[in-house]
Design a protein around this motif. Structure first.
Motif, PDB file in Angstrom:
ATOM      1  N   LYS A  71       0.823  -1.204   0.000  1.00  0.00           N
ATOM      2  CA  LYS A  71       0.000   0.000   0.000  1.00  0.00           C
ATOM      3  C   LYS A  71       0.860   1.259   0.000  1.00  0.00           C
ATOM      4  CE  LYS A  71      -3.940   2.144   2.343  1.00  0.00           C
ATOM      5  NZ  LYS A  71      -3.375   3.494   2.272  1.00  0.00           N
ATOM      6  N   LYS A  72       1.895   1.281   0.813  1.00  0.00           N
ATOM      7  CA  LYS A  72       2.794   2.436   0.838  1.00  0.00           C
ATOM      8  C   LYS A  72       3.481   2.628  -0.504  1.00  0.00           C
ATOM      9  CE  LYS A  72       3.720   4.837   3.582  1.00  0.00           C
ATOM     10  NZ  LYS A  72       3.269   6.234   3.825  1.00  0.00           N
ATOM     11  N   LEU A  73       3.903   1.536  -1.122  1.00  0.00           N
ATOM     12  CA  LEU A  73       4.586   1.618  -2.413  1.00  0.00           C
ATOM     13  C   LEU A  73       3.665   2.177  -3.486  1.00  0.00           C
ATOM     14  CD1 LEU A  73       7.073   0.982  -4.179  1.00  0.00           C
ATOM     15  CD2 LEU A  73       6.163  -1.313  -4.483  1.00  0.00           C
ATOM     16  N   LEU A  74       2.432   1.670  -3.546  1.00  0.00           N
ATOM     17  CA  LEU A  74       1.512   2.111  -4.594  1.00  0.00           C
ATOM     18  C   LEU A  74       0.992   3.522  -4.342  1.00  0.00           C
ATOM     19  CD1 LEU A  74      -0.558  -1.139  -5.257  1.00  0.00           C
ATOM     20  CD2 LEU A  74       1.572  -0.376  -6.307  1.00  0.00           C
ATOM     21  N   ASP A  75       0.915   3.927  -3.090  1.00  0.00           N
ATOM     22  CA  ASP A  75       0.423   5.281  -2.791  1.00  0.00           C
ATOM     23  C   ASP A  75       1.454   6.355  -3.085  1.00  0.00           C
ATOM     24  OD1 ASP A  75      -1.982   4.260  -2.005  1.00  0.00           O
ATOM     25  OD2 ASP A  75      -1.565   4.333   0.151  1.00  0.00           O
ATOM     26  N   VAL A 120       4.006   6.213  -5.571  1.00  0.00           N
ATOM     27  CA  VAL A 120       4.639   6.244  -6.891  1.00  0.00           C
ATOM     28  C   VAL A 120       4.245   7.517  -7.630  1.00  0.00           C
ATOM     29  CG1 VAL A 120       4.776   3.750  -7.084  1.00  0.00           C
ATOM     30  CG2 VAL A 120       2.732   4.922  -7.887  1.00  0.00           C
ATOM     31  N   PRO A 121       5.078   8.047  -8.529  1.00  0.00           N
ATOM     32  CA  PRO A 121       4.740   9.267  -9.277  1.00  0.00           C
ATOM     33  C   PRO A 121       3.652   9.026 -10.305  1.00  0.00           C
ATOM     34  CG  PRO A 121       6.862   8.376  -9.984  1.00  0.00           C
ATOM     35  CD  PRO A 121       6.455   7.589  -8.790  1.00  0.00           C
ATOM     36  N   ASP A 122       3.222  10.115 -10.943  1.00  0.00           N
ATOM     37  CA  ASP A 122       2.072  10.056 -11.844  1.00  0.00           C
ATOM     38  C   ASP A 122       2.298   9.138 -13.035  1.00  0.00           C
ATOM     39  OD1 ASP A 122       0.992  11.838 -10.125  1.00  0.00           O
ATOM     40  OD2 ASP A 122       1.252  13.604 -11.405  1.00  0.00           O
ATOM     41  N   TYR A 129       0.863   5.606 -12.665  1.00  0.00           N
ATOM     42  CA  TYR A 129      -0.522   5.411 -12.247  1.00  0.00           C
ATOM     43  C   TYR A 129      -1.238   4.350 -13.083  1.00  0.00           C
ATOM     44  CZ  TYR A 129      -0.811   9.132  -8.777  1.00  0.00           C
ATOM     45  OH  TYR A 129      -0.658   9.888  -7.653  1.00  0.00           O
ATOM     46  N   ALA A 130      -0.852   4.213 -14.345  1.00  0.00           N
ATOM     47  CA  ALA A 130      -1.479   3.172 -15.175  1.00  0.00           C
ATOM     48  C   ALA A 130      -1.193   1.785 -14.614  1.00  0.00           C
ATOM     49  CB  ALA A 130      -0.978   3.287 -16.614  1.00  0.00           C
ATOM     50  N   ALA A 131       0.050   1.545 -14.172  1.00  0.00           N
ATOM     51  CA  ALA A 131       0.396   0.248 -13.588  1.00  0.00           C
ATOM     52  C   ALA A 131      -0.324   0.040 -12.259  1.00  0.00           C
ATOM     53  CB  ALA A 131       1.913   0.155 -13.395  1.00  0.00           C
ATOM     54  N   VAL A 132      -0.430   1.102 -11.455  1.00  0.00           N
ATOM     55  CA  VAL A 132      -1.128   0.993 -10.166  1.00  0.00           C
ATOM     56  C   VAL A 132      -2.602   0.679 -10.378  1.00  0.00           C
ATOM     57  CG1 VAL A 132      -1.786   2.254  -8.094  1.00  0.00           C
ATOM     58  CG2 VAL A 132       0.525   2.506  -9.020  1.00  0.00           C
ATOM     59  N   ALA A 172       4.635  -6.965  -6.269  1.00  0.00           N
ATOM     60  CA  ALA A 172       4.244  -5.603  -6.653  1.00  0.00           C
ATOM     61  C   ALA A 172       5.433  -4.824  -7.192  1.00  0.00           C
ATOM     62  CB  ALA A 172       3.635  -4.881  -5.454  1.00  0.00           C
ATOM     63  N   LEU A 173       6.595  -4.988  -6.573  1.00  0.00           N
ATOM     64  CA  LEU A 173       7.793  -4.299  -7.050  1.00  0.00           C
ATOM     65  C   LEU A 173       8.188  -4.776  -8.443  1.00  0.00           C
ATOM     66  CD1 LEU A 173      10.199  -2.431  -6.582  1.00  0.00           C
ATOM     67  CD2 LEU A 173      11.344  -4.314  -5.389  1.00  0.00           C
ATOM     68  N   GLY A 174       8.104  -6.082  -8.684  1.00  0.00           N
ATOM     69  CA  GLY A 174       8.426  -6.610 -10.011  1.00  0.00           C
ATOM     70  C   GLY A 174       7.493  -6.087 -11.089  1.00  0.00           C
ATOM     71  N   ARG A 175       6.211  -5.957 -10.776  1.00  0.00           N
ATOM     72  CA  ARG A 175       5.263  -5.427 -11.760  1.00  0.00           C
ATOM     73  C   ARG A 175       5.571  -3.967 -12.094  1.00  0.00           C
ATOM     74  NH1 ARG A 175       0.464  -8.467 -12.407  1.00  0.00           N
ATOM     75  NH2 ARG A 175       0.413 -10.323 -11.080  1.00  0.00           N
ATOM     76  N   LEU A 176       5.918  -3.175 -11.085  1.00  0.00           N
ATOM     77  CA  LEU A 176       6.254  -1.774 -11.343  1.00  0.00           C
ATOM     78  C   LEU A 176       7.538  -1.649 -12.162  1.00  0.00           C
ATOM     79  CD1 LEU A 176       5.444  -0.023  -7.947  1.00  0.00           C
ATOM     80  CD2 LEU A 176       4.158   0.091 -10.080  1.00  0.00           C
ATOM     81  N   LYS A 177       8.519  -2.492 -11.888  1.00  0.00           N
ATOM     82  CA  LYS A 177       9.754  -2.442 -12.660  1.00  0.00           C
ATOM     83  C   LYS A 177       9.514  -2.857 -14.115  1.00  0.00           C
ATOM     84  CE  LYS A 177      13.299  -2.916  -9.133  1.00  0.00           C
ATOM     85  NZ  LYS A 177      14.493  -3.668  -8.675  1.00  0.00           N
ATOM     86  N   ALA A 178       8.665  -3.859 -14.326  1.00  0.00           N
ATOM     87  CA  ALA A 178       8.333  -4.258 -15.695  1.00  0.00           C
ATOM     88  C   ALA A 178       7.636  -3.125 -16.434  1.00  0.00           C
ATOM     89  CB  ALA A 178       7.459  -5.510 -15.669  1.00  0.00           C
ATOM     90  N   PHE A 179       6.747  -2.421 -15.746  1.00  0.00           N
ATOM     91  CA  PHE A 179       6.074  -1.279 -16.363  1.00  0.00           C
ATOM     92  C   PHE A 179       7.069  -0.172 -16.689  1.00  0.00           C
ATOM     93  CE2 PHE A 179       3.919   2.823 -15.982  1.00  0.00           C
ATOM     94  CZ  PHE A 179       2.917   2.688 -16.934  1.00  0.00           C
TER      95      PHE A 179
END
Length: 286
Positions: free
Chosen positions: A154-158, A160-162, A165-168, A185-192
């Protein structure tokens, strides 16, 4: 120092450098030392279980005590040198740097407030911010508490910069965040992020190609304009050259031939015919 495992236990010797407790690094020091003692089969000597045999703990305690004394700075070594067992040294250090239950609860409340106010800076990378969250989890563990994956996700997704937001939004729609692991969750954000960098690189390459094509078109237009200018100058030069034609044999003025002479065009047709006839007769006489 190589920490040799206790006789009869499985595992190899621990040959890493001994971490030294300086007074400001207790949390990380305790994690490293506890891992070394566990790898050597000596963890029971510092945190004895209720059903452990006292004889076995006594034999392991000598090796564990020697290791702990080597892992202390000189000022701390003199304060615990009188303690006879590894468990007493470990407990004394924990009480000194972690504190009693009331102090621990106060520190835990402060840590929760810090975690709540944790934000991602504008130019901060994703790995740096994840390192802060992981450090918070380590400090929670040092105080005897746990920072679960749900709070970390939750802290990570809240924070992240704009641009992420599509990945979130996709993760919130298609994933169950209450059971999702922090590493997932970290792996998904890095892939995005990787896909976003590839897309941005393609756009930059397209803009470079368009710029090169535009420069080529401008160059072609400039060349065409120069050719037109040269043709125009050649035309003007040709006109000027025509203005410098030879002298007329009729009126003696330069700039035109006899057949173009205005005086010849003003003469009567009959006169011109007589001249022609006279010329013919003279030619016949000759």
């Amino acid at each position: 120092m190589a920490l040799v495992p206790y006789a009869g236990c499985s595992g190899g010797s621990v040959s890493q450098p001994v971490p030294v407790l300086t007074g400001k690094n207790y949390t990380t020091w305790a994690i490293k030392v506890e891992a070394d003692l566990d790898a050597a089969g000596l963890r029971e000597a510092v945190v004895p279980p209720e059903d452990a045999a006292s004889v076995v703990i006594s034999k392991k305690g000598k090796l564990a005590r020697a290791y702990l004394l080597r892992a202390l700075a000189d000022n701390l070594l003199l304060q615990v040198a009188a303690k006879k067992t590894a468990a007493e040294i470990w407990s004394g250090l924990k009480s000194r740097f972690v504190g009693a239950d009331r102090v621990r609860a106060s520190r835990l409340g402060t840590l929760r407030s810090e975690f709540k106010l944790l934000r991602m800076d504008g130019g901060e990378s994703l790995d740096a911010f994840v390192g802060k969250i992981s450090g918070m989890a380590t400090r929670y563990a040092g105080l005897g508490s746990t920072l679960d994956d749900t709070a970390m996700v939750k802290k990570l997704l809240d924070c992240v910069p704009d641009r992420r937001y599509a990945a979130v939004a996709g993760m919130e729609q298609f994933c169950d965040l209450s059971t999702q692991l922090f590493e997932d969750a970290l792996g998904r954000l890095k892939a995005f992020d990787e896909r976003l960098r590839r897309w941005a690189g393609g756009r930059r390459a397209g803009r470079r190609r368009a710029a090169v094509l535009g420069e080529a078109m401008v160059g072609a237009g400039t060349a065409s304009w120069r050719c037109a200018g040269r043709r125009r100058r050649r035309g003007e030069h040709s006109i000027r050259r025509r203005g410098r034609r030879g002298k007329c044999y009729k009126c003696g003025v330069r700039g035109h031939f006899k057949r173009e002479c205005p005086l010849l065009q003003k003469e009567p047709v009959a006169g011109r015919a007589l001249l022609v006839d006279g010329d013919v007769d003279d030619a016949g006489l000759l």
